[in-house]
Design an enzyme around this catalytic site. Structure first.
Site, PDB file in Angstrom:
ATOM      1  N   GLY A 290       0.811  -1.201   0.000  1.00  0.00           N
ATOM      2  CA  GLY A 290       0.000   0.000   0.000  1.00  0.00           C
ATOM      3  C   GLY A 290       0.847   1.255   0.000  1.00  0.00           C
ATOM      4  CB  CYS A 291       1.460   3.995  -1.755  1.00  0.00           C
ATOM      5  SG  CYS A 291       0.220   4.130  -3.067  1.00  0.00           S
ATOM      6  CE  LYS A 292      -1.678  11.922   0.343  1.00  0.00           C
ATOM      7  NZ  LYS A 292      -1.065  13.228   0.108  1.00  0.00           N
TER       8      LYS A 292
END
Length: 143
Positions: free
Chosen positions: A102-104
């Site tokens: 995941g990221c932003k």
């Protein structure tokens, strides 16, 4: 067409199929945050946050063994790809580990997931919407 030519065509076609099957890389699987939460809670999956360390420290998905390896890093020239990304992930994980990435917002995690798959990781799940979607769904966070 004589039997020998037909046999040669079948053999050639079979060889091409085999070569293609060895070349094909695992396809990236994207899951939503609810599915990600379920996989992570049930165990056997690790969360890999590919945001910058600064973003991670402001708040992240709440799992004890969550990892933070930035796919992009901030430099005086702006944000650039982390040239040591794969090396850093490999120092923390095995290629057989099950990872939720995941990221932003879900963009960097797509690139990171593809890089991991191309490097030989077999069980990589991209989390659609990233940390923002995690927050929108009122899932547990740590800071």
């Amino acid at each position: 067409m004589n039997t020998q030519k037909r046999y040669a065509n079948v053999v050639t076609f079979t060889i091409l199929l085999l070569v293609q099957s060895y070349r094909s890389e695992p396809e990236m699987i994207t899951i939503d945050v609810r599915k990600a939460n379920s996989l992570l809670r049930d165990g056997g999956y690790r969360y890999l946050d590919v945001r910058t360390s600064e973003e991670y420290m402001k708040g992240h998905v709440d799992f004890d063994d969550a990892l933070n390896v930035p796919y992009m890093i901030d430099t005086h020239q702006g944000r650039v790809k982390n040239g040591n990304f794969l090396e850093q992930v490999l120092s923390l994980c095995n290629k057989g580990d099950h990872l939720v990435v995941g990221c932003k917002s879900g963009v960097r995690s797509v690139y990171a997931s593809n890089a991991l798959l191309e490097a030989g990781f077999k069980h990589v799940y991209n989390m659609r919407g990233g940390y923002l979607a995690w927050l929108e769904n009122d899932l547990p966070v740590a800071s």
